[in-house]
Design a protein around this motif. Structure first.
Motif, mmCIF file in Angstrom:
data_model
loop_
_atom_site.group_PDB
_atom_site.id
_atom_site.type_symbol
_atom_site.label_atom_id
_atom_site.label_comp_id
_atom_site.label_asym_id
_atom_site.label_seq_id
_atom_site.Cartn_x
_atom_site.Cartn_y
_atom_site.Cartn_z
ATOM 1 N N THR A 60 0.774 -1.179 -0.048
ATOM 2 C CA THR A 60 -0.018 0.050 -0.196
ATOM 3 C C THR A 60 0.894 1.007 -0.218
ATOM 4 N N ALA A 61 0.292 2.278 -0.134
ATOM 5 C CA ALA A 61 1.184 3.535 -0.150
ATOM 6 C C ALA A 61 2.138 3.714 1.260
ATOM 7 N N GLY A 62 3.339 3.787 0.791
ATOM 8 C CA GLY A 62 4.327 4.065 1.745
ATOM 9 C C GLY A 62 4.895 2.689 2.663
ATOM 10 N N SER A 63 4.361 1.690 2.270
ATOM 11 C CA SER A 63 4.689 0.401 2.756
ATOM 12 C C SER A 63 5.375 -0.603 1.495
ATOM 13 N N ARG A 64 5.950 -1.594 2.198
ATOM 14 C CA ARG A 64 6.778 -2.775 1.234
ATOM 15 C C ARG A 64 5.761 -3.927 1.137
ATOM 16 N N TYR A 65 5.912 -4.804 0.383
ATOM 17 C CA TYR A 65 5.420 -6.230 -0.108
ATOM 18 C C TYR A 65 5.295 -6.701 1.538
ATOM 19 N N SER A 66 4.227 -7.402 1.725
ATOM 20 C CA SER A 66 4.108 -8.173 3.133
ATOM 21 C C SER A 66 3.894 -9.509 2.780
ATOM 22 N N VAL A 67 4.034 -10.283 3.990
ATOM 23 C CA VAL A 67 3.561 -11.808 3.611
ATOM 24 C C VAL A 67 2.286 -11.879 3.446
ATOM 25 N N ASP A 68 1.851 -12.963 2.504
ATOM 26 C CA ASP A 68 0.399 -13.282 2.483
ATOM 27 C C ASP A 68 0.239 -14.686 3.000
ATOM 28 N N GLY A 69 -0.584 -14.864 4.127
ATOM 29 C CA GLY A 69 -0.366 -15.955 4.756
ATOM 30 C C GLY A 69 -1.541 -16.994 4.404
ATOM 31 N N ASP A 70 -2.395 -16.601 3.314
ATOM 32 C CA ASP A 70 -3.431 -17.534 2.603
ATOM 33 C C ASP A 70 -2.944 -18.996 2.301
ATOM 34 N N ALA A 71 -3.423 -19.896 3.200
ATOM 35 C CA ALA A 71 -2.988 -21.269 3.083
ATOM 36 C C ALA A 71 -2.919 -21.884 1.801
ATOM 37 N N ASP A 72 -4.175 -21.544 1.087
ATOM 38 C CA ASP A 72 -4.080 -22.174 -0.368
ATOM 39 C C ASP A 72 -3.002 -21.722 -1.248
ATOM 40 N N LYS A 73 -2.579 -20.366 -0.847
ATOM 41 C CA LYS A 73 -1.648 -19.899 -1.976
ATOM 42 C C LYS A 73 -0.125 -20.411 -1.577
ATOM 43 N N ILE A 74 0.106 -20.681 -0.170
ATOM 44 C CA ILE A 74 1.406 -21.032 0.385
ATOM 45 C C ILE A 74 1.336 -22.550 0.037
ATOM 46 N N VAL A 75 0.375 -23.302 0.321
ATOM 47 C CA VAL A 75 0.364 -24.771 -0.047
ATOM 48 C C VAL A 75 0.696 -24.994 -1.655
ATOM 49 N N THR A 76 0.077 -24.058 -2.433
ATOM 50 C CA THR A 76 0.190 -24.299 -4.088
ATOM 51 C C THR A 76 1.594 -23.889 -4.532
ATOM 52 N N LEU A 77 2.137 -22.836 -3.824
ATOM 53 C CA LEU A 77 3.727 -22.351 -4.202
ATOM 54 C C LEU A 77 4.545 -23.498 -3.470
ATOM 55 N N THR A 78 4.198 -24.019 -2.485
ATOM 56 C CA THR A 78 5.198 -24.962 -1.938
ATOM 57 C C THR A 78 4.830 -26.228 -2.686
ATOM 58 N N ARG A 79 4.069 -26.629 -3.137
ATOM 59 C CA ARG A 79 4.038 -27.704 -3.794
ATOM 60 C C ARG A 79 4.768 -27.619 -5.328
ATOM 61 N N LEU A 80 4.753 -26.470 -5.705
ATOM 62 C CA LEU A 80 5.735 -26.019 -7.030
ATOM 63 C C LEU A 80 7.115 -26.168 -6.603
ATOM 64 N N ALA A 81 7.299 -25.802 -5.514
ATOM 65 C CA ALA A 81 8.703 -25.883 -4.954
ATOM 66 C C ALA A 81 9.209 -27.399 -4.916
ATOM 67 N N ARG A 82 8.390 -28.234 -4.474
ATOM 68 C CA ARG A 82 8.499 -29.689 -4.301
ATOM 69 C C ARG A 82 8.562 -30.128 -5.753
ATOM 70 N N GLU A 83 7.778 -29.975 -6.806
ATOM 71 C CA GLU A 83 7.638 -30.241 -8.090
ATOM 72 C C GLU A 83 9.049 -29.954 -8.783
ATOM 73 N N MET A 84 9.749 -28.887 -8.335
ATOM 74 C CA MET A 84 10.804 -28.376 -8.993
ATOM 75 C C MET A 84 12.394 -28.808 -8.357
ATOM 76 N N GLY A 85 12.058 -29.734 -7.340
ATOM 77 C CA GLY A 85 13.245 -30.563 -6.856
ATOM 78 C C GLY A 85 13.768 -30.166 -5.395
ATOM 79 N N ALA A 86 12.763 -29.424 -4.689
ATOM 80 C CA ALA A 86 13.317 -28.834 -3.352
ATOM 81 C C ALA A 86 13.669 -30.342 -2.632
ATOM 82 N N ASP A 87 14.916 -30.056 -1.806
ATOM 83 C CA ASP A 87 15.074 -31.130 -0.765
ATOM 84 C C ASP A 87 14.429 -30.698 0.531
ATOM 85 N N ILE A 88 14.769 -29.150 0.788
ATOM 86 C CA ILE A 88 14.035 -28.640 1.832
ATOM 87 C C ILE A 88 13.485 -27.543 1.367
#
Length: 284
Positions: free
Chosen positions: A162-190
């Motif tokens: 927002t005005a005068g602020s930086r990007y902040s964490v989006d704690g939406d579980a669906d979004k985090i789960v989906t991006l975590t799944r992508l990380a695993r699909e790309m070969g994350a060990d951790i």
């Protein structure tokens, strides 16, 4: 997972669990992140003495850890990328680049790192930034397999500033789960993942990762809240934490490390961890 990565993973994950203290904030080019990190040799002396499982650094500071004599030092986690999403103002062009493009994993091998880490940014209306991260991971993963180097991927879902602020964490579980799944699909060990807005949803992130999950700390908060949330996340299946500002920006970093290590490795509860912190020095 390549069997060749086992030795390094065992060095990082003590009995499958880990506290990694992140001190790699210098590449963010954000002055507020450097509060408490002005004197890096002194910070390293204090944190090495506190004995977390690992310390996360960039190549330019890794000597402060790896050139120490003896065998008892924490494992090195080396960051290989840098970007501009953490600045207080939104840039015209968002980017994420490898610090060494020709042979990005080789410096970590030469410095005897136990693991390397890369960002996977998902920011609103920034598809090119996301593409750059995917390219970075694809480039590094092949070398990680070649060198037997574990790859930690950091999926970061962020909200628009927002005005005068930086990007902040989006704690939406669906979004985090989906991006975590992508990380695993790309070969994350951790996977190093943000906590979900409701910590009780974090087991879904662990399920999506199908590899060890460490919780990302973010900005400095009240320590009692940090301990309380950490206990829930550990009970949801996280094997440890990657905390930076919630350690080095507090009055007694060694006390924070002692409390978190007891939570991660001995199952200490949040209230007991707070008491341990208080008895270890000046309370926050």
């Amino acid at each position: 997972m390549s069997k060749d990565k086992t030795a390094r993973l065992n060095r990082l994950l003590h009995n499958g669990r880990c506290l990694d203290i992140a001190l790699d904030h210098g590449v963010c080019n954000e002055p507020t992140f450097l509060d408490g990190l002005e004197d890096m040799p002194a910070v390293m002396d204090k944190l090495v003495a506190a004995a977390p499982d690992a310390i996360q650094l960039n190549l330019g500071q890794a000597d402060l850890l790896q050139h120490r004599p003896g065998r008892g030092r924490p494992a090195l986690v080396m960051r290989l990328d840098m970007g501009n999403p953490y600045n207080a103002t939104r840039h015209r062009a968002m980017w994420a680049v490898l610090q060494n493009h020709d042979d990005p994993v080789l410096p970590a091998v030469q410095m005897d790192a136990a693991c390397v880490v890369l960002n996977l940014f998902m920011l609103p209306d920034e598809p090119d930034l996301f593409r750059q991260c995917v390219q970075n991971i694809a480039r590094v993963r092949a070398d990680c397999d070649r060198y037997g180097m574990p790859l930690m991927i950091e999926p970061l879902v962020m909200q628009a500033p927002t005005a005068g602020s930086r990007y902040s964490v989006d704690g939406d579980a669906d979004k985090i789960v989906t991006l975590t799944r992508l990380a695993r699909e790309m070969g994350a060990d951790i996977v190093k993942a943000d906590p979900t807005s409701d910590p009780a949803d974090f087991h879904r992130v662990v399920q999506a990762a199908r590899c060890p999950v460490l919780v990302r700390g973010g900005g400095r908060e009240d320590l009692q809240q940090v301990f309380a949330r950490s206990r829930v996340l550990l009970d949801q299946g996280a094997v440890g934490m990657v905390y930076g500002r919630n350690v080095y920006q507090h009055a007694n970093p060694s006390g924070v490390v002692a409390a978190l290590m007891a939570m991660i490795h001995r199952g200490l509860g949040a209230e007991a961890a707070w008491r341990l912190y208080e008895t270890g020095g000046t309370a926050d």
